[in-house]
Design a protein around this motif. Sequence first.
Motif, PDB file in Angstrom:
ATOM      1  N   ILE A 462      43.353  50.399  48.211  1.00  0.00           N
ATOM      2  CA  ILE A 462      43.248  49.692  46.935  1.00  0.00           C
ATOM      3  C   ILE A 462      42.004  50.165  46.184  1.00  0.00           C
ATOM      4  O   ILE A 462      41.181  50.909  46.718  1.00  0.00           O
ATOM      5  CB  ILE A 462      43.221  48.172  47.145  1.00  0.00           C
ATOM      6  N   SER A 463      41.896  49.685  44.943  1.00  0.00           N
ATOM      7  CA  SER A 463      40.732  50.043  44.114  1.00  0.00           C
ATOM      8  C   SER A 463      40.310  48.823  43.312  1.00  0.00           C
ATOM      9  O   SER A 463      41.145  48.038  42.857  1.00  0.00           O
ATOM     10  CB  SER A 463      41.069  51.191  43.164  1.00  0.00           C
ATOM     11  N   ASP A 464      38.956  48.660  43.027  1.00  0.00           N
ATOM     12  CA  ASP A 464      38.442  47.659  42.101  1.00  0.00           C
ATOM     13  C   ASP A 464      38.467  48.295  40.711  1.00  0.00           C
ATOM     14  O   ASP A 464      38.915  49.433  40.545  1.00  0.00           O
ATOM     15  CB  ASP A 464      37.009  47.269  42.493  1.00  0.00           C
ATOM     16  N   ILE A 465      38.021  47.571  39.673  1.00  0.00           N
ATOM     17  CA  ILE A 465      37.954  48.109  38.327  1.00  0.00           C
ATOM     18  C   ILE A 465      36.502  47.979  37.829  1.00  0.00           C
ATOM     19  O   ILE A 465      35.876  46.929  37.985  1.00  0.00           O
ATOM     20  CB  ILE A 465      38.942  47.402  37.387  1.00  0.00           C
ATOM     21  N   GLN A 466      35.973  49.038  37.287  1.00  0.00           N
ATOM     22  CA  GLN A 466      34.584  49.060  36.833  1.00  0.00           C
ATOM     23  C   GLN A 466      34.536  49.615  35.416  1.00  0.00           C
ATOM     24  O   GLN A 466      35.148  50.659  35.127  1.00  0.00           O
ATOM     25  CB  GLN A 466      33.732  49.938  37.759  1.00  0.00           C
ATOM     26  N   PHE A 467      33.839  48.881  34.545  1.00  0.00           N
ATOM     27  CA  PHE A 467      33.661  49.291  33.152  1.00  0.00           C
ATOM     28  C   PHE A 467      32.205  49.746  32.945  1.00  0.00           C
ATOM     29  O   PHE A 467      31.276  49.093  33.443  1.00  0.00           O
ATOM     30  CB  PHE A 467      33.956  48.132  32.197  1.00  0.00           C
ATOM     31  N   PHE A 494      36.299  53.409  28.737  1.00  0.00           N
ATOM     32  CA  PHE A 494      37.499  53.134  29.548  1.00  0.00           C
ATOM     33  C   PHE A 494      37.056  52.712  30.932  1.00  0.00           C
ATOM     34  O   PHE A 494      35.919  53.028  31.347  1.00  0.00           O
ATOM     35  CB  PHE A 494      38.426  54.358  29.621  1.00  0.00           C
ATOM     36  N   PRO A 495      37.913  52.008  31.717  1.00  0.00           N
ATOM     37  CA  PRO A 495      37.521  51.559  33.055  1.00  0.00           C
ATOM     38  C   PRO A 495      37.762  52.649  34.095  1.00  0.00           C
ATOM     39  O   PRO A 495      38.625  53.513  33.947  1.00  0.00           O
ATOM     40  CB  PRO A 495      38.420  50.350  33.287  1.00  0.00           C
ATOM     41  N   VAL A 545      44.089  42.718  34.080  1.00  0.00           N
ATOM     42  CA  VAL A 545      44.624  43.833  34.864  1.00  0.00           C
ATOM     43  C   VAL A 545      45.440  43.277  36.052  1.00  0.00           C
ATOM     44  O   VAL A 545      45.015  42.322  36.705  1.00  0.00           O
ATOM     45  CB  VAL A 545      43.491  44.745  35.376  1.00  0.00           C
ATOM     46  N   LYS A 546      46.596  43.921  36.297  1.00  0.00           N
ATOM     47  CA  LYS A 546      47.383  43.624  37.510  1.00  0.00           C
ATOM     48  C   LYS A 546      47.576  44.918  38.288  1.00  0.00           C
ATOM     49  O   LYS A 546      48.027  45.927  37.748  1.00  0.00           O
ATOM     50  CB  LYS A 546      48.766  43.038  37.148  1.00  0.00           C
ATOM     51  N   PHE A 547      47.241  44.862  39.610  1.00  0.00           N
ATOM     52  CA  PHE A 547      47.331  46.047  40.444  1.00  0.00           C
ATOM     53  C   PHE A 547      48.707  46.114  41.149  1.00  0.00           C
ATOM     54  O   PHE A 547      49.467  45.134  41.168  1.00  0.00           O
ATOM     55  CB  PHE A 547      46.211  46.049  41.483  1.00  0.00           C
ATOM     56  N   PHE A 548      48.986  47.259  41.760  1.00  0.00           N
ATOM     57  CA  PHE A 548      50.279  47.494  42.407  1.00  0.00           C
ATOM     58  C   PHE A 548      50.538  46.529  43.551  1.00  0.00           C
ATOM     59  O   PHE A 548      51.680  46.259  43.907  1.00  0.00           O
ATOM     60  CB  PHE A 548      50.362  48.947  42.911  1.00  0.00           C
ATOM     61  N   ASP A 549      49.471  45.999  44.128  1.00  0.00           N
ATOM     62  CA  ASP A 549      49.622  45.069  45.251  1.00  0.00           C
ATOM     63  C   ASP A 549      49.566  43.628  44.787  1.00  0.00           C
ATOM     64  O   ASP A 549      49.304  42.722  45.577  1.00  0.00           O
ATOM     65  CB  ASP A 549      48.569  45.335  46.315  1.00  0.00           C
ATOM     66  N   ASP A 550      49.815  43.415  43.456  1.00  0.00           N
ATOM     67  CA  ASP A 550      49.893  42.100  42.826  1.00  0.00           C
ATOM     68  C   ASP A 550      48.543  41.393  42.683  1.00  0.00           C
ATOM     69  O   ASP A 550      48.495  40.201  42.338  1.00  0.00           O
ATOM     70  CB  ASP A 550      50.865  41.168  43.595  1.00  0.00           C
ATOM     71  N   ARG A 551      47.448  42.074  42.926  1.00  0.00           N
ATOM     72  CA  ARG A 551      46.143  41.467  42.626  1.00  0.00           C
ATOM     73  C   ARG A 551      45.966  41.376  41.109  1.00  0.00           C
ATOM     74  O   ARG A 551      46.327  42.299  40.383  1.00  0.00           O
ATOM     75  CB  ARG A 551      45.018  42.292  43.236  1.00  0.00           C
ATOM     76  N   ILE A 552      45.401  40.269  40.648  1.00  0.00           N
ATOM     77  CA  ILE A 552      45.144  40.031  39.222  1.00  0.00           C
ATOM     78  C   ILE A 552      43.630  40.107  38.974  1.00  0.00           C
ATOM     79  O   ILE A 552      42.825  39.496  39.706  1.00  0.00           O
ATOM     80  CB  ILE A 552      45.682  38.659  38.779  1.00  0.00           C
ATOM     81  N   TYR A 553      43.272  40.849  37.948  1.00  0.00           N
ATOM     82  CA  TYR A 553      41.846  41.003  37.588  1.00  0.00           C
ATOM     83  C   TYR A 553      41.669  40.558  36.142  1.00  0.00           C
ATOM     84  O   TYR A 553      42.289  41.098  35.234  1.00  0.00           O
ATOM     85  CB  TYR A 553      41.438  42.481  37.744  1.00  0.00           C
ATOM     86  N   LYS A 554      40.815  39.548  35.908  1.00  0.00           N
ATOM     87  CA  LYS A 554      40.462  39.092  34.556  1.00  0.00           C
ATOM     88  C   LYS A 554      38.931  39.091  34.459  1.00  0.00           C
ATOM     89  O   LYS A 554      38.246  38.424  35.249  1.00  0.00           O
ATOM     90  CB  LYS A 554      40.998  37.688  34.296  1.00  0.00           C
ATOM     91  N   LYS A 555      38.435  39.854  33.488  1.00  0.00           N
ATOM     92  CA  LYS A 555      36.979  40.029  33.427  1.00  0.00           C
ATOM     93  C   LYS A 555      36.528  40.185  31.985  1.00  0.00           C
ATOM     94  O   LYS A 555      37.265  40.731  31.156  1.00  0.00           O
ATOM     95  CB  LYS A 555      36.575  41.261  34.247  1.00  0.00           C
ATOM     96  N   THR A 556      35.338  39.745  31.694  1.00  0.00           N
ATOM     97  CA  THR A 556      34.715  39.883  30.366  1.00  0.00           C
ATOM     98  C   THR A 556      33.320  40.478  30.545  1.00  0.00           C
ATOM     99  O   THR A 556      32.594  40.119  31.485  1.00  0.00           O
ATOM    100  CB  THR A 556      34.600  38.524  29.673  1.00  0.00           C
ATOM    101  N   GLY A 557      32.992  41.382  29.618  1.00  0.00           N
ATOM    102  CA  GLY A 557      31.678  42.014  29.679  1.00  0.00           C
ATOM    103  C   GLY A 557      31.277  42.543  28.315  1.00  0.00           C
ATOM    104  O   GLY A 557      31.936  42.308  27.306  1.00  0.00           O
TER     105      GLY A 557
END
Length: 563
Positions: A462-467, A494-495, A545-557
């Motif tokens: 898996i991977s996290d998301i970084q901006f 872009f992330p 963001v939704k990943f292929f393994d159904d993880r949901i990512y909601k972030k503000t920056g």
Amino acid sequence: LTSSNNGNCFAVSDTVIIAVKQLASVNAGPNKHICSNTPTVAITSTISGVTNTGIWTTNGTGAFIPGSAFTNNTYFITVSDITAGLLSYTLSSTNNGPCPVVTDTMFVFITPLATVNAGPNQFICSTTNSISLNGSVSSSSNTGTWASGGGGSYSPSNTILNPFYLLTPSDASNGSVTFTLSSSNNFPCPVVRDTVQIKIKKPAVVNAGPDQSICSTSISATLNGSVSGGSFTGIWSAMGSGNFLPNNSALNGIYMVTSADINSGFVNLILTSTNNQVCPAVSDTSKLTIIKDVTINLLNDTTICAYQNPLKISANVSGGSGQYAWTSSGTGTFVSVSGFNTVNYFMSAADIANGSVNLTISSINNGPCGAKSGMVNVTINPAPTANFSASTYTANIPNDPIKFTNLSTNANSYYWSFGDGGFTSQVNPLYNYNAVGFYTVSLIAINQFNCRDTIEQDILVISDIQFPNVFTPNANGSNGGSYNFSDLSNDVFFPYTSGVVEYKLLIFNRWGELIFESNDINIGWDGYFRGKLCQQDAYVWKANVKFFDDRIYKKTGSVTLLR
């Protein structure tokens, strides 16, 4: 007679006497009916009146005894008289004096004696249901009646001269029936009879012998025929191409089998009676079954690995009954599968521990060909057991390599496949994944017998998301937000991520105005709004963001735009 008108004379008289004679009465007697076998006719007559004598005359050629002048006579009939069939006898009075001759006639009717012919003696077979009788009666009536000592009946009746006689079983067992034809309506003749004997022959009893079987290795079959009853001889024929020895009339000879007979699989041997006389020929059939000798073609001795269980094994069995049985020197079991003489042999633990087993197929119930078998030796090599563990089964990228620990036994070589195209033959490899996803890692363990075992385990990468928090747009104009992940120019916001299946990015200025929106992970913000480069400042971003393994990512920056 006295004179009259005599004048002065006296009357003169004279007398005559008239004698009156009685006319003769003649009776020749009643008419008669006689049979042609009657030699004489007795004649009794009477004459009275003026005379009692007379004389006989006839239209026949016979003689009167004692003579024609005797009123009571015997007339001897001749052949001519019989042929004529009607005789007249006339009696005429004699010595009649002044009277005329008086006659009387009697008639004799001669009826021919019947001639009866019941027909010639006959021979018939007991298989015949009826006898055709051919009688004749020559007489005045031409009629007759049949009678017999049998128990059958006549069709249409026994008063028909040419009827059918319906035989009964008792008639056949008696061996003959005697028929008597008797004339009827014979008056005045006696009954005349004639007999005919019908001898009833029994048909032959033919026995071609019991059905028999021989093996194709035999060149001949012994015949056991018999003919009895109405015949004692017979002749053999075959629905095959072989020959009979010493000849086909020997009831207990030999039939020589040909290759065509063998290919056919059977021959019908037919024994037919001969010298049957009035009976039809009788046949009986014996079936000679020719069983092809058994041939078993089995694979050569073989070597397998223990995990090749069950072992599928086939045998080509030709000839024989087509029935077979598998046996094992071990303790495993056989299970039939589709295919000609094909089975699955499930090896037992004891078979595997012993390292070998003998499998035997036996062709059985082959009659004269006997049982035959074939055997294959199976060498059973031990199998390795593949196993491993991973330092982690869920990895983030970028990350340190995953360490795989080989836990296999009874193996001396290995092959790893990591599911992304990577592979190695190391014993305990380290591996680093470059992209997120589900990966199936397989390990094949191989021993010195080239037996192998495979194990598979799943790894989730898996991977996290970084901006980034700062970027510098390209002052030469907007590029639409497209970017290259490996490009280090940092002119598009872009992330850094992987494995995204749903994505939404929103950019706001310090007054809360939405100035950029993207639903495509491959389109970032190039720092332009409505075709103009935005001023240097800090901007707020929001990402869903939704990943292929159904993880949901909601972030503000926030990100700083530098010019």
